[in-house]
Design an enzyme around this catalytic site. Structure first.
Site, PDB file in Angstrom:
ATOM      1  N   HIS A 138      44.934  37.911  45.906  1.00 20.65           N
ATOM      2  CA  HIS A 138      43.750  38.766  45.739  1.00 20.65           C
ATOM      3  C   HIS A 138      42.523  37.853  45.789  1.00 20.65           C
ATOM      4  O   HIS A 138      42.597  36.681  45.412  1.00 20.65           O
ATOM      5  CB  HIS A 138      43.864  39.441  44.370  1.00 20.65           C
ATOM      6  CG  HIS A 138      42.814  40.452  44.044  1.00 20.65           C
ATOM      7  ND1 HIS A 138      41.539  40.113  43.657  1.00 20.65           N
ATOM      8  CD2 HIS A 138      42.869  41.806  44.009  1.00 20.65           C
ATOM      9  CE1 HIS A 138      40.851  41.220  43.411  1.00 20.65           C
ATOM     10  NE2 HIS A 138      41.626  42.259  43.616  1.00 20.65           N
ATOM     11  N   ASP A 215      48.494  34.585  38.391  1.00 20.46           N
ATOM     12  CA  ASP A 215      47.704  35.806  38.370  1.00 20.46           C
ATOM     13  C   ASP A 215      48.689  36.950  38.118  1.00 20.46           C
ATOM     14  O   ASP A 215      49.401  37.376  39.035  1.00 20.46           O
ATOM     15  CB  ASP A 215      46.984  35.956  39.718  1.00 20.46           C
ATOM     16  CG  ASP A 215      46.322  37.320  39.871  1.00 20.46           C
ATOM     17  OD1 ASP A 215      46.519  38.186  38.997  1.00 20.46           O
ATOM     18  OD2 ASP A 215      45.617  37.511  40.883  1.00 20.46           O
ATOM     19  N   GLN A 218      49.180  42.248  38.548  1.00 19.35           N
ATOM     20  CA  GLN A 218      50.095  43.308  39.014  1.00 19.35           C
ATOM     21  C   GLN A 218      51.485  43.168  38.413  1.00 19.35           C
ATOM     22  O   GLN A 218      52.362  43.984  38.708  1.00 19.35           O
ATOM     23  CB  GLN A 218      50.201  43.263  40.552  1.00 19.35           C
ATOM     24  CG  GLN A 218      48.913  43.570  41.277  1.00 19.35           C
ATOM     25  CD  GLN A 218      48.447  45.015  41.080  1.00 19.35           C
ATOM     26  OE1 GLN A 218      49.224  45.906  40.722  1.00 19.35           O
ATOM     27  NE2 GLN A 218      47.161  45.249  41.291  1.00 19.35           N
ATOM     28  N   LYS A 241      44.888  47.911  34.281  1.00 20.25           N
ATOM     29  CA  LYS A 241      46.032  48.150  35.173  1.00 20.25           C
ATOM     30  C   LYS A 241      47.299  48.433  34.376  1.00 20.25           C
ATOM     31  O   LYS A 241      48.364  48.647  34.946  1.00 20.25           O
ATOM     32  CB  LYS A 241      46.257  46.932  36.070  1.00 20.25           C
ATOM     33  CG  LYS A 241      45.103  46.699  37.049  1.00 20.25           C
ATOM     34  CD  LYS A 241      45.434  45.590  38.000  1.00 20.25           C
ATOM     35  CE  LYS A 241      44.220  45.106  38.752  1.00 20.25           C
ATOM     36  NZ  LYS A 241      43.748  46.054  39.784  1.00 20.25           N
ATOM     37  N   CYS A 379      41.109  43.961  48.574  1.00 17.45           N
ATOM     38  CA  CYS A 379      40.619  42.657  48.097  1.00 17.45           C
ATOM     39  C   CYS A 379      41.591  41.546  48.474  1.00 17.45           C
ATOM     40  O   CYS A 379      41.816  40.605  47.695  1.00 17.45           O
ATOM     41  CB  CYS A 379      40.380  42.664  46.586  1.00 17.45           C
ATOM     42  SG  CYS A 379      39.048  43.745  46.091  1.00 17.45           S
TER      43      CYS A 379
HETATM   44  C1  LIG Z   1      46.699  40.596  41.988  1.00 15.25           C
HETATM   45  C2  LIG Z   1      45.339  40.864  41.427  1.00 15.25           C
HETATM   46  N1  LIG Z   1      44.622  39.853  40.951  1.00 15.25           N
HETATM   47  C3  LIG Z   1      43.405  40.026  40.419  1.00 15.25           C
HETATM   48  C4  LIG Z   1      42.842  41.268  40.355  1.00 15.25           C
HETATM   49  C5  LIG Z   1      41.483  41.426  39.758  1.00 15.25           C
HETATM   50  O1  LIG Z   1      41.582  42.168  38.585  1.00 15.25           O
HETATM   51  P1  LIG Z   1      40.256  42.647  37.819  1.00 15.25           P
HETATM   52  O2  LIG Z   1      39.423  43.356  38.832  1.00 15.25           O
HETATM   53  O3  LIG Z   1      40.793  43.556  36.759  1.00 15.25           O
HETATM   54  O4  LIG Z   1      39.616  41.428  37.266  1.00 15.25           O
HETATM   55  C6  LIG Z   1      43.538  42.359  40.865  1.00 15.25           C
HETATM   56  C7  LIG Z   1      42.924  43.718  40.882  1.00 15.25           C
HETATM   57  O5  LIG Z   1      43.200  44.514  41.744  1.00 15.25           O
HETATM   58  C8  LIG Z   1      44.827  42.160  41.398  1.00 15.25           C
HETATM   59  O6  LIG Z   1      45.537  43.174  41.883  1.00 15.25           O
END
Ligand SMILES: Cc1ncc(COP(=O)(O)O)c(C=O)c1O
Length: 421
Positions: A138, A215, A218, A241, A379
């Protein structure tokens, strides 16, 4: 406050499937209509919905116990502090951290990664050092590293992925060298659903003394996470999430690393003493929590975690896997539909394209049928580039979704194809 889902029976065997009809009653929003049709919410990877217990915990907090934390000797401040610090302990238990000193409340995964980039990586990086990420990240796990590379003269190295959407392990091994300073890897891909076998990657990184950030945005909503068993150094996730509030998330950090890191932001609460000559920083975890925190968010997130735990992360994973299998089977039968991301281990995310139909048009027609999916680059523009598509349509499932909703997705896609293809 009661957080037990109506469907959770204490002591029930783990294998007993979730009673979806009952669980759905815990989520008020699932009863609403969109465009005259019952809402069919399949955009859970972007943000999940909240059960009543989470919503009520937030309003109850504001109605009965709100005051600023850590500062007041008065009753309300003590109550708010107890709730806030109790939430930290719940989150510690959720990821099995050794100590609450390792649980930093942040706005979400994005902020957590930026914190590590600026406070851990930046002071340690020399020109020519390398940070390794993968192709399926992401943007939140790409851009903060690009920024710190620009600031330090370090270099970003990217592990390629395969056509099925897996992170190529041999290429990863080939990338590691004596300038590698950090591995930052998605636990689960948001764009493709790939579950990355992070244990293998961590083992190799650790053998070479390379710290690892995962990270988990998900992953944390869908599987049990044990940061000690994983042996990662940083783990990040977002409340919204995983049935919790927006604007709150967690950075887990190994205490020895956090201890050595300078604060990221300065201000109230992160200090022990301030004079114009010198400031003494507060101890962990407060050193990284400048200013008034999102108290209600932390409380709501803890209730969300208790909700997921009461349902059982293993039962959640099983329910979502069954939906993924069913959706994959049904979607594959639609002529002209191609599933993007076919790794053998996937979370409940299906990305796809339909011949001669732009994903945005699909999304609009599905919305008119009451079906909410996500369309776009998710993203993860490098993933789109890799597969040679500008965008995909993405259906992502939660444990409260049903097979009937998968059928509605398929029916709505047939309508869209007839109109557009
Ligand atoms: C794999 C992953 N990393 C990071 C993020 C960023 O999360 P946030 O927007 O809650 O900071 C997301 C959000 O879609 C994500 O799916």
């Amino acid at each position: 406050m009661s957080v037990t889902p109506a469907s959770a029976v204490p002591g029930a065997p783990a294998a007993r499937p979730i009673d979806v009809a009952t669980v759905r009653r815990d989520f008020p929003i699932l009863a609403r209509e969109v465009n005259g049709k019952p809402l069919c919410y399949l955009d859970n990877a972007a943000s999940s919905q909240r059960p009543r217990s989470v919503i009520h915990s937030i309003s109850r907090y504001y109605e009965t116990s709100h005051a600023n934390v850590h500062r007041g000797v008065h009753r309300l401040s003590q109550e708010a502090t107890d709730l806030f610090e109790g939430a930290r302990e719940t989150l510690r238990r959720f990821v099995n951290a050794r100590s609450v000193r390792e649980i930093i409340f942040v706005r979400g995964t994005t902020e957590a990664i930026n914190l590590v980039a600026q406070s851990y990586a930046r002071p340690n990086l020399q020109p020519g050092d390398e940070i390794v990420i993968s192709w399926l990240e992401h943007h939140a796990n790409i851009v903060p590293w690009q920024m710190v590379c620009e600031q330090s003269g370090a270099r970003l190295r990217v592990i390629p992925i395969t056509r099925s959407g897996e992170v190529d392990f041999d290429s990863f091994l080939a990338l590691l060298n004596d300038r590698t300073r950090l591995l930052a890897l998605a636990h689960v891909s948001n764009a493709l659903g790939t579950v990355v076998p992070v244990e293998r990657f961590i083992l190799e990184a650790k053998r070479r003394g390379i710290p690892v950030l995962l990270d988990g945005a998900q992953a944390a909503p869908h599987m049990a996470v044990d940061v000690q068993a994983l042996d990662c150094d940083f783990y990040c996730f977002s409340g919204h999430k995983m049935c919790g509030p927006t604007g709150i998330g967690v950075l887990y950090g190994r205490e020895s690393l956090l201890e050595a890191m300078p604060p990221w932001q300065g201000g109230g609460d992160m200090i022990l003493a301030v004079s114009f000559e010198r400031t003494v920083y507060n101890e962990l975890p407060y050193k990284f929590e400048a200013g008034t925190p999102h108290i209600a968010g932390a409380i709501g997130l803890a209730v969300a975690v208790e909700y997921l735990e009461a349902l059982g992360l293993d039962r959640i994973a099983a329910a979502e896997q069954a939906l993924l299998d069913y959706a994959t089977e049904r979607l594959q039968q639609i002529p002209g539909l191609t599933i993007v991301g076919t790794a053998p281990e996937k979370a409940a995310v299906v990305s796809f394209t339909v011949e001669r139909v732009h994903p945005h048009d699909l999304g609009t027609i599905l919305d008119s049928e009451g079906v909410a999916i996500r369309t776009g680059h998710h993203c993860a523009m490098p993933v789109m580039d890799f597969f040679g598509v500008p965008a995909t349509a993405r259906a992502s499932f939660a444990f409260y979704n049903t097979r009937a909703e998968v059928d509605r997705l398929v029916d709505a896609l047939q309508v869209a194809r007839e109109m557009l293809a």
